[in-house]
Write an enzyme that holds these catalytic residues in place. Sequence first.
Site, PDB file in Angstrom:
ATOM      1  CB  THR A  11       7.676  20.487  -8.681  1.00  0.00           C
ATOM      2  OG1 THR A  11       8.370  21.614  -9.211  1.00  0.00           O
ATOM      3  CG2 THR A  11       8.544  19.765  -7.668  1.00  0.00           C
ATOM      4  CB  VAL A  12       3.464  18.211  -7.186  1.00  0.00           C
ATOM      5  CG1 VAL A  12       2.524  17.158  -6.644  1.00  0.00           C
ATOM      6  CG2 VAL A  12       4.132  18.966  -6.041  1.00  0.00           C
ATOM      7  CE  LYS A 100       0.737  24.223  -0.382  1.00  0.00           C
ATOM      8  NZ  LYS A 100       1.978  23.484  -0.470  1.00  0.00           N
ATOM      9  N   GLY A 129       3.579  17.775   2.559  1.00  0.00           N
ATOM     10  CA  GLY A 129       4.269  16.983   1.530  1.00  0.00           C
ATOM     11  C   GLY A 129       4.285  15.506   1.876  1.00  0.00           C
ATOM     12  CD  GLU A 184       3.270  26.545  -2.352  1.00  0.00           C
ATOM     13  OE1 GLU A 184       2.306  26.595  -3.113  1.00  0.00           O
ATOM     14  OE2 GLU A 184       3.728  25.461  -1.935  1.00  0.00           O
ATOM     15  CE  LYS A 199       1.882  23.045   3.537  1.00  0.00           C
ATOM     16  NZ  LYS A 199       3.334  23.167   3.427  1.00  0.00           N
TER      17      LYS A 199
HETATM   18  P1  NAP Z   1       4.679  23.874 -10.417  1.00  0.00           P
HETATM   19  O1  NAP Z   1       5.983  23.188 -10.476  1.00  0.00           O
HETATM   20  O2  NAP Z   1       4.618  25.334 -10.723  1.00  0.00           O
HETATM   21  O3  NAP Z   1       3.676  23.081 -11.364  1.00  0.00           O
HETATM   22  C1  NAP Z   1       2.397  23.530 -11.696  1.00  0.00           C
HETATM   23  C2  NAP Z   1       2.091  23.006 -13.090  1.00  0.00           C
HETATM   24  O4  NAP Z   1       0.727  23.286 -13.383  1.00  0.00           O
HETATM   25  C3  NAP Z   1       2.927  23.675 -14.182  1.00  0.00           C
HETATM   26  O5  NAP Z   1       3.452  22.671 -15.023  1.00  0.00           O
HETATM   27  C4  NAP Z   1       1.906  24.553 -14.920  1.00  0.00           C
HETATM   28  O6  NAP Z   1       2.159  24.642 -16.302  1.00  0.00           O
HETATM   29  C5  NAP Z   1       0.650  23.757 -14.721  1.00  0.00           C
HETATM   30  N1  NAP Z   1      -0.560  24.549 -14.901  1.00  0.00           N
HETATM   31  C6  NAP Z   1      -0.827  25.801 -14.477  1.00  0.00           C
HETATM   32  N2  NAP Z   1      -2.086  26.160 -14.799  1.00  0.00           N
HETATM   33  C7  NAP Z   1      -2.613  25.107 -15.461  1.00  0.00           C
HETATM   34  C8  NAP Z   1      -3.877  24.854 -16.054  1.00  0.00           C
HETATM   35  N3  NAP Z   1      -4.855  25.774 -16.022  1.00  0.00           N
HETATM   36  N4  NAP Z   1      -4.083  23.666 -16.644  1.00  0.00           N
HETATM   37  C9  NAP Z   1      -3.119  22.729 -16.681  1.00  0.00           C
HETATM   38  N5  NAP Z   1      -1.885  22.899 -16.130  1.00  0.00           N
HETATM   39  C10 NAP Z   1      -1.650  24.084 -15.531  1.00  0.00           C
HETATM   40  O7  NAP Z   1       4.022  23.713  -8.977  1.00  0.00           O
HETATM   41  P2  NAP Z   1       4.236  22.508  -7.942  1.00  0.00           P
HETATM   42  O8  NAP Z   1       5.376  22.839  -7.045  1.00  0.00           O
HETATM   43  O9  NAP Z   1       4.230  21.221  -8.665  1.00  0.00           O
HETATM   44  O10 NAP Z   1       2.924  22.679  -7.035  1.00  0.00           O
HETATM   45  C11 NAP Z   1       1.669  22.238  -7.471  1.00  0.00           C
HETATM   46  C12 NAP Z   1       0.715  22.178  -6.293  1.00  0.00           C
HETATM   47  O11 NAP Z   1       1.215  21.272  -5.315  1.00  0.00           O
HETATM   48  C13 NAP Z   1       0.529  23.494  -5.541  1.00  0.00           C
HETATM   49  O12 NAP Z   1      -0.793  23.560  -5.081  1.00  0.00           O
HETATM   50  C14 NAP Z   1       1.487  23.384  -4.367  1.00  0.00           C
HETATM   51  O13 NAP Z   1       1.084  24.166  -3.255  1.00  0.00           O
HETATM   52  C15 NAP Z   1       1.345  21.921  -4.049  1.00  0.00           C
HETATM   53  N6  NAP Z   1       2.478  21.302  -3.364  1.00  0.00           N
HETATM   54  C16 NAP Z   1       3.739  21.486  -3.805  1.00  0.00           C
HETATM   55  C17 NAP Z   1       4.792  20.835  -3.183  1.00  0.00           C
HETATM   56  C18 NAP Z   1       6.200  20.993  -3.657  1.00  0.00           C
HETATM   57  O14 NAP Z   1       7.094  20.462  -2.996  1.00  0.00           O
HETATM   58  N7  NAP Z   1       6.461  21.685  -4.748  1.00  0.00           N
HETATM   59  C19 NAP Z   1       4.539  19.992  -2.086  1.00  0.00           C
HETATM   60  C20 NAP Z   1       3.219  19.821  -1.640  1.00  0.00           C
HETATM   61  C21 NAP Z   1       2.204  20.484  -2.294  1.00  0.00           C
HETATM   62  P3  NAP Z   1       3.057  25.790 -16.948  1.00  0.00           P
HETATM   63  O15 NAP Z   1       4.429  25.212 -16.898  1.00  0.00           O
HETATM   64  O16 NAP Z   1       2.495  25.915 -18.294  1.00  0.00           O
HETATM   65  O17 NAP Z   1       2.908  27.003 -16.102  1.00  0.00           O
HETATM   66  N1  HSE Z   2       6.003  25.292  -0.481  1.00  0.00           N
HETATM   67  C1  HSE Z   2       5.616  24.256   0.396  1.00  0.00           C
HETATM   68  C2  HSE Z   2       6.659  24.078   1.472  1.00  0.00           C
HETATM   69  C3  HSE Z   2       5.431  22.976  -0.371  1.00  0.00           C
HETATM   70  O1  HSE Z   2       7.756  24.634   1.321  1.00  0.00           O
HETATM   71  O2  HSE Z   2       6.388  23.448   2.488  1.00  0.00           O
HETATM   72  C4  HSE Z   2       4.869  21.838   0.443  1.00  0.00           C
HETATM   73  O3  HSE Z   2       3.576  22.098   0.876  1.00  0.00           O
END
Ligand code: NAP
Ligand code: HSE
Length: 336
Positions: A11-12, A100, A129, A184, A199
């Site tokens: 996603t990110v 985080k 975010g 998450e 956070k």
């Molecule tokens: P996500 O959609 O699950 O994406 C994570 C990606 O990382 C997946 O594509 C996964 O690949 C890949 N991955 C996992 N292990 C890996 C490795 N060892 N090497 C390379 N790639 C790997 O998660 P996300 O929502 O983007 O969140 C990512 C981070 O941002 C987290 O720390 C989260 O807390 C933070 N965050 C998220 C948001 C939000 O709105 N989603 C906002 C702020 C912060 P696979 O598809 O192969 O599993």
């Molecule tokens: N899972 C987190 C939230 C993503 O819902 O706020 C952003 O840090």
Amino acid sequence: MKKIAIAGLGTVGGGVARLLTDNRKVLMNNTGEEITLGAVLVRSIKTDSEYAHLMTTDFSDIENDPSISIVVEAIGGVDAPFEIACRALKAGKAFITANKALVAEKGDILHALAKENNVPFLFEAACGGGMPIIRPIRTCLTSTDINYVYGILNATSNFILSEMDKGSTYDEAVKEAQVRGYAEADPSADVDGIDSVRKLSIILSMITGKKASPDDIRTVGITKLKDTCGGRVKLLARACINDGKVCAEVSPVLLPEGDVLTCVPSDRNGIVVRGAGSMETAYFGVGAGAIPTASAILADVVEAVKRPEYSGECAWTGEKLVISPWQDDSLPEYRS
Ligand code: NAP
Ligand code: HSE
């Protein structure tokens, strides 16, 4: 020209890749440099992806590529990101993360490594975010003693509470938050308050210069809530820093009528920071989702391009911060 690498294209990470292209002009205007994607670290190469030609499953390809000066981590979890962070910083590359869990657990070590190698370590997207809060604390509020913070720091749980208020069931609201990419990987981190407390501990570490452990902060989530009281019940992260004593808590709270945070709906986050001199300042923004989060990450990229050295404001050491349970009567007094 500056080249960045993205570790994790979910996603990110996907949002960062997209915004890098969509916002090419504004990034160029604000840095004076063309910023391009140089590599993407994935677990398996997806040949049908538009980024297939940039994909690698081996971080050494990025670590050893001198043309890549910035690594953006968007994997999640702690172990693999920590290894990537250490290797990136030691290779003299700026390290930027939205993670985080990583910053709360290893922030002290990463600050020390970034300082040692004189490269930026930035994490604006890790605490809300698209809502700015790290940079305001690191820049605008550095002349004042911050003594009270309270905020809604989790978009998923705020979205769930807002949807329940509109008549959805808890389960429907959780599913929708997952579909929108807010939650998450394990949404219990959101609804149990774990994401919020991580956070809050980052913010407390920045304010005090000592390591605040999420485990030392009483944390209650929203899973047992039956009534949202017309939208006034919010999952609140709050901390008070008074004469060197710190108390903190994450829990659902019925906000007083008229409190500024009652106006924080849906996927938004909001936080009030009170300083002895600044008095109340408040921040508001979209707390999760691909593009708002990517926007915060790219603001860090802009900073790393313009200021490619370690900056060090509001860094913290590994010294443990002592945190007491929340007490309403420990709130500092304020001028009205
Ligand atoms: P996500 O959609 O699950 O994406 C994570 C990606 O990382 C997946 O594509 C996964 O690949 C890949 N991955 C996992 N292990 C890996 C490795 N060892 N090497 C390379 N790639 C790997 O998660 P996300 O929502 O983007 O969140 C990512 C981070 O941002 C987290 O720390 C989260 O807390 C933070 N965050 C998220 C948001 C939000 O709105 N989603 C906002 C702020 C912060 P696979 O598809 O192969 O599993
Ligand atoms: N899972 C987190 C939230 C993503 O819902 O706020 C952003 O840090």
